[in-house]
Design a protein around this motif. Sequence first.
Motif, PDB file in Angstrom:
ATOM      1  N   THR A   1       2.429  -2.850   8.297  1.00 18.36           N
ATOM      2  CA  THR A   1       1.272  -2.098   7.820  1.00 18.36           C
ATOM      3  C   THR A   1       0.036  -3.000   7.813  1.00 18.36           C
ATOM      4  OG1 THR A   1       2.713  -0.681   6.549  1.00 18.36           O
ATOM      5  CG2 THR A   1       0.410  -0.716   5.883  1.00 18.36           C
TER       6      THR A   1
ATOM      7  N   ILE B   1       0.861  -1.196   0.000  1.00 22.16           N
ATOM      8  CA  ILE B   1       0.000   0.000   0.000  1.00 22.16           C
ATOM      9  C   ILE B   1       0.890   1.236   0.000  1.00 22.16           C
ATOM     10  CG2 ILE B   1      -0.251   0.234   2.531  1.00 22.16           C
ATOM     11  CD1 ILE B   1      -3.339   0.607   1.972  1.00 22.16           C
ATOM     12  N   GLY B   2       0.351   2.364  -0.418  1.00 27.94           N
ATOM     13  CA  GLY B   2       1.134   3.613  -0.451  1.00 27.94           C
ATOM     14  C   GLY B   2       2.331   3.445  -1.366  1.00 27.94           C
TER      15      GLY B   2
ATOM     16  N   GLN C   1       6.827  11.285   7.913  1.00 31.32           N
ATOM     17  CA  GLN C   1       5.359  11.296   7.727  1.00 31.32           C
ATOM     18  C   GLN C   1       4.678  11.028   9.061  1.00 31.32           C
ATOM     19  OE1 GLN C   1       7.190   9.072   5.480  1.00 31.32           O
ATOM     20  NE2 GLN C   1       7.290   7.638   7.197  1.00 31.32           N
TER      21      GLN C   1
ATOM     22  N   LYS D   1       7.820  -1.888   3.590  1.00 33.51           N
ATOM     23  CA  LYS D   1       9.107  -1.489   4.170  1.00 33.51           C
ATOM     24  C   LYS D   1       9.134  -1.830   5.664  1.00 33.51           C
ATOM     25  CE  LYS D   1      12.290   2.301   4.887  1.00 33.51           C
ATOM     26  NZ  LYS D   1      12.589   3.715   4.793  1.00 33.51           N
ATOM     27  N   SER D   2       8.058  -1.511   6.352  1.00 28.18           N
ATOM     28  CA  SER D   2       8.025  -1.727   7.807  1.00 28.18           C
ATOM     29  C   SER D   2       7.610  -3.155   8.177  1.00 28.18           C
ATOM     30  CB  SER D   2       7.023  -0.759   8.426  1.00 28.18           C
ATOM     31  OG  SER D   2       5.742  -0.997   7.864  1.00 28.18           O
ATOM     32  N   PHE D   3       6.983  -3.829   7.282  1.00 33.56           N
ATOM     33  CA  PHE D   3       6.324  -5.122   7.503  1.00 33.56           C
ATOM     34  C   PHE D   3       5.408  -5.061   8.733  1.00 33.56           C
ATOM     35  CE2 PHE D   3       5.554  -9.596   7.038  1.00 33.56           C
ATOM     36  CZ  PHE D   3       5.845  -9.828   5.706  1.00 33.56           C
TER      37      PHE D   3
ATOM     38  N   GLU E   1       2.473  13.605   0.855  1.00 32.66           N
ATOM     39  CA  GLU E   1       3.059  12.972   2.041  1.00 32.66           C
ATOM     40  C   GLU E   1       4.450  13.566   2.310  1.00 32.66           C
ATOM     41  OE1 GLU E   1       2.124   8.705   3.520  1.00 32.66           O
ATOM     42  OE2 GLU E   1       4.039   8.494   2.499  1.00 32.66           O
TER      43      GLU E   1
ATOM     44  N   GLN F   1       0.691  10.972  -3.386  1.00 36.43           N
ATOM     45  CA  GLN F   1       1.471  10.512  -2.231  1.00 36.43           C
ATOM     46  C   GLN F   1       2.842  11.193  -2.212  1.00 36.43           C
ATOM     47  OE1 GLN F   1       3.281   6.636  -1.970  1.00 36.43           O
ATOM     48  NE2 GLN F   1       3.332   6.697   0.260  1.00 36.43           N
TER      49      GLN F   1
HETATM   50  O1  LIG Z   1       5.811  -0.069   3.058  1.00 38.02           O
HETATM   51  P1  LIG Z   1       5.034   0.068   4.316  1.00 38.02           P
HETATM   52  O2  LIG Z   1       5.900   0.102   5.520  1.00 38.02           O
HETATM   53  O3  LIG Z   1       3.998  -1.022   4.415  1.00 38.02           O
HETATM   54  O4  LIG Z   1       4.278   1.444   4.291  1.00 38.02           O
HETATM   55  C1  LIG Z   1       3.315   1.747   3.313  1.00 38.02           C
HETATM   56  C2  LIG Z   1       3.015   3.221   3.285  1.00 38.02           C
HETATM   57  O5  LIG Z   1       2.505   3.630   4.541  1.00 38.02           O
HETATM   58  C3  LIG Z   1       3.034   4.902   4.889  1.00 38.02           C
HETATM   59  O6  LIG Z   1       3.921   4.708   5.930  1.00 38.02           O
HETATM   60  C4  LIG Z   1       1.971   5.849   5.329  1.00 38.02           C
HETATM   61  O7  LIG Z   1       0.967   5.231   6.040  1.00 38.02           O
HETATM   62  C5  LIG Z   1       3.738   5.381   3.633  1.00 38.02           C
HETATM   63  O8  LIG Z   1       4.712   6.297   3.904  1.00 38.02           O
HETATM   64  C6  LIG Z   1       4.211   4.095   3.042  1.00 38.02           C
HETATM   65  O9  LIG Z   1       4.530   4.229   1.686  1.00 38.02           O
END
Ligand SMILES: O=P(O)(O)OC[C@H]1O[C@](O)(CO)[C@@H](O)[C@@H]1O
Length: 514
Positions: free
Chosen positions: A181, A123-124, A474, A177-179, A324, A320
Motif C-alpha cells: 500500500t 491505512i484503512g 474490494q 496486509k499486502s505490504f 467497503e 470502511q
Molecule cells: O493492509 P493493506 O494491505 O495495506 O491495505 C490497507 C487497506 O487498503 C484497502 O485494500 C483498500 O484500499 C483496504 O481494504 C485495506 O484495509
Amino acid sequence: MRDLFAGDATRFERFSCAADGLLLDYSKQRITSSAMAELLALADEAGLKDGIAAMLSGEPVNFTENRAALHCAARMFELTPAAARAEIAATRKRLDTFVARVHAGEFVGATGRPIRHVVHLGIGGSDLGPRLLAEAFAPSLPTRLELSFAANVDDTEIRAILDRANPAETLFIVASKSFSTAETLFNARAARAWLAAALGADADLSRHFVAISNNVAAAAAFGIAEDTTFPMPEWIGGRFSVWSAIGLPLMLAFGTEVFDDFLAGGRSMDTHFATAPFAANLPVIAALLGIWNATFLGLDGHAVLPYSHRLRSLPAYLQQLEMESNGKSVDHQGQPVGWQTAPIIFGGPGTVGQHAYHQLFYQGTRKVAFDFVLPICATPSATDRSLFGNALAQSAALMLGRTLDEARTELRARGIDDAEVERLAPHLVCAGNQPSTTLLMPSVTPFTLGQILALYEHKVFVQGWIWGINSFDQYGVELGKNMARDIEAGSDRQRDSSTVGLLAAIDAMTRKAG
Ligand SMILES: O=P(O)(O)OC[C@H]1O[C@](O)(CO)[C@@H](O)[C@@H]1O
C-alpha cells in the motif's frame, strides 16, 4: 411512528432486544410486527443459517477471491476451524513474547535505549481499528508507552509525530496486509530516513521496525527482521483484522490482558450470533433493519452517532466496514442485484453533530436512518447525564417532529402576533418519522468494544448474504489505486481532458511557485 407509539403502549418492549449486557431499542424504526415477520422470513428464505455456518466453518464465502472469512477465528471462537485458531495462537505466542521483551526493556533500539514510543503506520483496516480502540481505552486504562498513528500519505501527519519523537526510543509498526500500500510504504520510508539521519546510516535500524503482514517476503525486502515480522493470515480481511496481529500497538500500549478482554467481548458476540434465534439476535435484527431502510424504504444515508468522545472514531471505522464490504452491486453470477445495497455511512460524536448537520435530518429533503450508540457507566457524572439526555432527546425529536399546529402554539406562547405566527410556522415544521436504533452498552471497556465491533461485523455479513453480494472483496478500490499509480508514473493511459487540463495547471502552478 407517532401513530404506532400512540396505538401501542408496549412498543418499546416489543421492539427492543437485550443480550449480554447490551440493549438494542429499535422501536423508533418504521416497522410493524408484520414487517419484522416478513424480514425474518426473508432471512430464512435467503438461507442465512447456512450462510452463518459456511462463514464460521471456513467455506470460501469470499467467492470472487475464493477465500474464507475467518475473522471469528482470530478471537478464538470455538466454532471456527481448529487449524485457523492454531495459526492465530502461534502468532499470538510470538507477539506476547515480543510485547513482554519491550515492556521489560529487553528489546531495545539500535543505541540500546528502551522503546518508549510506538508509531503505528497503516491505512484503512490496518489503521482504523487500533486507532479507534486506542482512543477509547486511553482515558481509563494505564498506558505502558506512548502510541501514535500515521495513515495519510500527506506527510504533515507523520512529520508532526516525528518532530516530537526521540529516534533512539521509537519503534515503528508497519501494518499492511499486502505490504504494497503506497501510503503506508511512503510513511515507512520516511520513518527509515528520519532514523538514519538521527542514528547514522550504520545503525541497526531493524531494531526500530516491526511488520504485520500477509506478505512476509515484502517485509523482509524492506529490511524488517524475521523475528519482528508477524504474519496475518490471508483469510482475514483488512477491515476485519483488528482482532489479529494488527492489535499489536494496543498490546504494547495497554498490555496483552487488555487485548484479551477485547477478544473475549468479540467472542461473546460470536456465541450470541451463532446461537440466538434470529428474532432475538442483535446482529441479525440490526442487519434486517438496515435492509428495511436501505432497500425497502429507499433511505440514502445511515448516520452513526456515538454519544461518547471516546468513540469518536467509530463512524470512520464503520464507514470502511460497511461501505467497503457492502458497497457492491452484482451477485454471485456477476448480474446486477436490482436493489439498493449499503447506504452512505457517516456521522461523528452526537453532541457535536447536533450543532452542525442534524438540521438536515430535521428539515432537509433527504431521509437518513440513525444508530445512537450510548455507553452507560454505572456511576454517571453530570456530563454523562447530559450525553444520555441529548441522545434520547435527539432520537425522540427526530421521530416525533413538530407539526404545523404545534409550531403555531409554540410561536403564540412566545407572544408573537397572529400574522407573524402564520408567516413563521411553516419554517418551524419538522416532518419527524426519522428512524433510529439506540444501542446501550455498559460503559466503554475493552470487552464492550469487542462486543459492538463484532456486532457490526456480523450485521455486515448478514446484509451481504441477503443482498447476494460479496462482502469480502474490494475490487472498486483497486481502480482508483491503479489510476493513481499511472498518474504518478506519468503514464497517459485512459487520460481524459479534465485530468490532462488539471495536470497541466498543476504543472504551471508548481513551476510558478518553484
Ligand atoms: O493492509 P493493506 O494491505 O495495506 O491495505 C490497507 C487497506 O487498503 C484497502 O485494500 C483498500 O484500499 C483496504 O481494504 C485495506 O484495509
